[in-house]
Design an enzyme around this catalytic site. Structure first.
Site, PDB file in Angstrom:
ATOM      1  N   HIS A 315       6.467  -6.516   2.427  1.00  0.00           N
ATOM      2  CA  HIS A 315       6.491  -5.681   1.565  1.00  0.00           C
ATOM      3  C   HIS A 315       7.034  -4.359   3.049  1.00  0.00           C
ATOM      4  O   HIS A 315       6.496  -4.730   3.917  1.00  0.00           O
ATOM      5  CB  HIS A 315       4.919  -5.573   1.216  1.00  0.00           C
ATOM      6  CG  HIS A 315       5.439  -4.439   0.141  1.00  0.00           C
ATOM      7  ND1 HIS A 315       5.412  -3.409   0.526  1.00  0.00           N
ATOM      8  CD2 HIS A 315       5.358  -4.276  -1.129  1.00  0.00           C
ATOM      9  CE1 HIS A 315       5.085  -2.252  -0.931  1.00  0.00           C
ATOM     10  NE2 HIS A 315       5.367  -3.120  -1.781  1.00  0.00           N
ATOM     11  N   ASP A 372       4.782 -10.475  -6.735  1.00  0.00           N
ATOM     12  CA  ASP A 372       5.984 -11.432  -6.948  1.00  0.00           C
ATOM     13  C   ASP A 372       6.173 -13.426  -6.875  1.00  0.00           C
ATOM     14  O   ASP A 372       6.586 -13.919  -7.462  1.00  0.00           O
ATOM     15  CB  ASP A 372       7.546 -10.728  -6.794  1.00  0.00           C
ATOM     16  CG  ASP A 372       7.303  -9.398  -7.250  1.00  0.00           C
ATOM     17  OD1 ASP A 372       7.257  -9.335  -8.423  1.00  0.00           O
ATOM     18  OD2 ASP A 372       8.234  -8.497  -6.193  1.00  0.00           O
TER      19      ASP A 372
END
Ligand code: CMC
Length: 426
Positions: A315, A372
């Site tokens: 991320h 996710d």
């Protein structure tokens, strides 16, 4: 002590002073608005890794600690003690609703969930194998044609109405995109069902409103399914200046209609580096196929000459566990037995997680599982097809996009987003 920063151009010894603006949480910023005027140069920040593009009071992320707050309230509290509609209200109004306000908000969203009959025709123009994200982005842009007269909105009440309308209609748009993609008749929203239940209903129902009927009778929507999906919506509600939100703000800055700004946000979200990752994670787990193949794919992810990336890992902001991923991992464990989670996919996912969290490549780059990585497994257990994973992200994120749009419009210092470039051509 002056709250400024001095920069020296070592080529000629000239120095320049810039103001520092302090944040209420997180890093301060150096105000470089006058950089070009002072120095005759631009700043260069590929991918905006060090650039604050706006001021905001909506969402705060501490990527080092793995902390996320909406309007000051921690995501863990919202996900466990509140529901998605309360979270929407909080984002839009800066405070959680009392009981009466929540009832009014809920009722209004139910009433606004219908789509204009003509809008249904938009879906018919798409091939049935079109990805629902393509149809959803186009139908959301088309919605601006139905609410065009609101373009001259001038006050906060109108902004808020635009917001409640798009939040209410997005599940219907997404469900219609799905029904079209499987060639099934559209199911209209049921006013007696809650926001989240209604979406599952519109995906699953037969004309007339009945659910699938098996030998054991009608398969009604379970409370636990509604709770799981509602938590997923809550965790996706906003995430400060990510790629799709930055897109929405960029379109907002030109003065275009809010629904085309959101359509642009949907398009930006679709990519697999962003919201499309949830669909890619499950496709990747299915491609890996079995636990004994995991090592091979981890090796590929680490190979600099191989474009393969582990989907659901890494991320830009979180350099620690994504707090949303932690919540979903717990939820996944709770749901395991009740929802009959696909054990093979879970075993592969668990193995990837175990290896990656102990591998020097992932540790040194601070690559942790993100939201996710886990949402796909839960959505699979809810029998939601993969092509609808990213549209579900859209439903959750719509409130964030429109809240950021409102904040942009209300900012008296707002300007058209117009970056410059480092020109290297002829
Ligand atoms: N698998 C393998 N290596 C990775 C991965 C990954 N998933 N992510 C980053 N890296 C490596 C990358 O190769 C680079 O290595 P090196 O320094 O040797 O060149 C290093 O880690 C830094 O990566 P980056 O691409 O510079 O980092 P970024 O901040 O620009 O990208 C990201 C962030 C999310 C796009 C990226 O981590 C990625 O592609 N992840 C997979 C897709 C994904 O799961 N996306 C969902 C993000 S969370 C939901 C959302 O916000 O939409």
């Amino acid at each position: 002590m002056k709250n400024t920063m001095t920069m020296i151009d070592n080529r000629n010894g000239k120095s320049y002073e810039f103001n520092i603006k302090d944040a209420t949480r997180g890093p301060s910023v150096v105000d470089i608005g006058s950089f070009y005027a002072q120095t005759g140069m631009f700043t260069y920040d590929n991918g905006f890794t060090s650039t604050a593009s706006c001021k905001s009071t909506i969402t705060f992320i501490d990527g080092e600690k793995g902390e996320l707050r909406y309007r000051g309230i921690k995501i863990e509290e919202l996900a466990t003690k509140h529901n998605y509609l309360e979270t929407c209200y909080l984002l839009l109004n800066s405070e959680l609703p009392n009981k009466e306000a929540l009832v009014d908000f809920d009722l209004e969203l139910r009433h606004r969930s219908l789509l204009h009959e003509n809008l249904k025709n938009i879906f018919a123009t798409f091939p049935t194998d079109a990805h629902p994200m393509a149809a959803l982005s186009a139908a959301t842009a088309a919605l601006s044609a139905f609410y065009y007269s609101h373009l001259n909105i001038a006050d906060e009440n109108d902004y808020q109405e635009m917001a409640r309308r798009i939040i209410a209609k997005m599940p219907t748009l997404a469900a219609f995109a799905y029904r079209h993609s499987i060639g099934a008749p559209f199911i209209q929203p049921d006013i007696e069902r809650s926001f989240t239940e209604n979406f599952l209903y519109m995906l699953r129902a037969y004309p007339g409103g009945k659910m699938h009927i098996g030998k054991d009778g009608e398969h009604k929507i379970k409370e636990i399914e509604i709770k799981a999906l509602d938590t997923i919506f809550t965790l996706h509600a906003d995430h400060e200046q990510n790629a799709s939100t930055t897109t929405v703000r960029g379109v907002a800055s030109t003065g275009a209609h809010p629904y085309v700004a959101i359509s642009a946000g949907i398009s930006a979200l679709w990519g697999r580096a962003h919201g499309g990752a949830n669909e890619s994670v499950i496709k990747q787990l299915e491609m890996i196929g079995s636990v004994d193949k995991v090592d091979e794919f981890i090796a590929r992810a680490k190979d600099p000459d191989d474009a393969f990336r582990l989907m659901g890992f890494g991320h830009r902001v979180y350099k620690n566990f994504d707090p949303r991923a932690k919540i979903l991992k717990n939820l996944q464990d709770q749901l395991k037995d009740e929802l009959n989670l696909d054990s093979n996919l879970m075993k592969i996912a668990n193995k990837i997680e175990e290896i990656a969290l102990n591998d020097e490549y992932f540790i040194s780059r601070k690559l942790y599982p993100n939201i996710d990585f886990y949402s796909g497994i839960i959505l699979t257990a809810l029998q939601i097809p993969k092509s609808m994973f990213t549209p579900i992200f859209v439903i959750g994120r719509t409130v964030g996009w429109i809240t950021q749009w409102i904040e942009f419009k209300k900012d008296k210092e707002n300007k058209i987003a117009r970056p410059r470039q480092l020109y290297l051509g002829k």
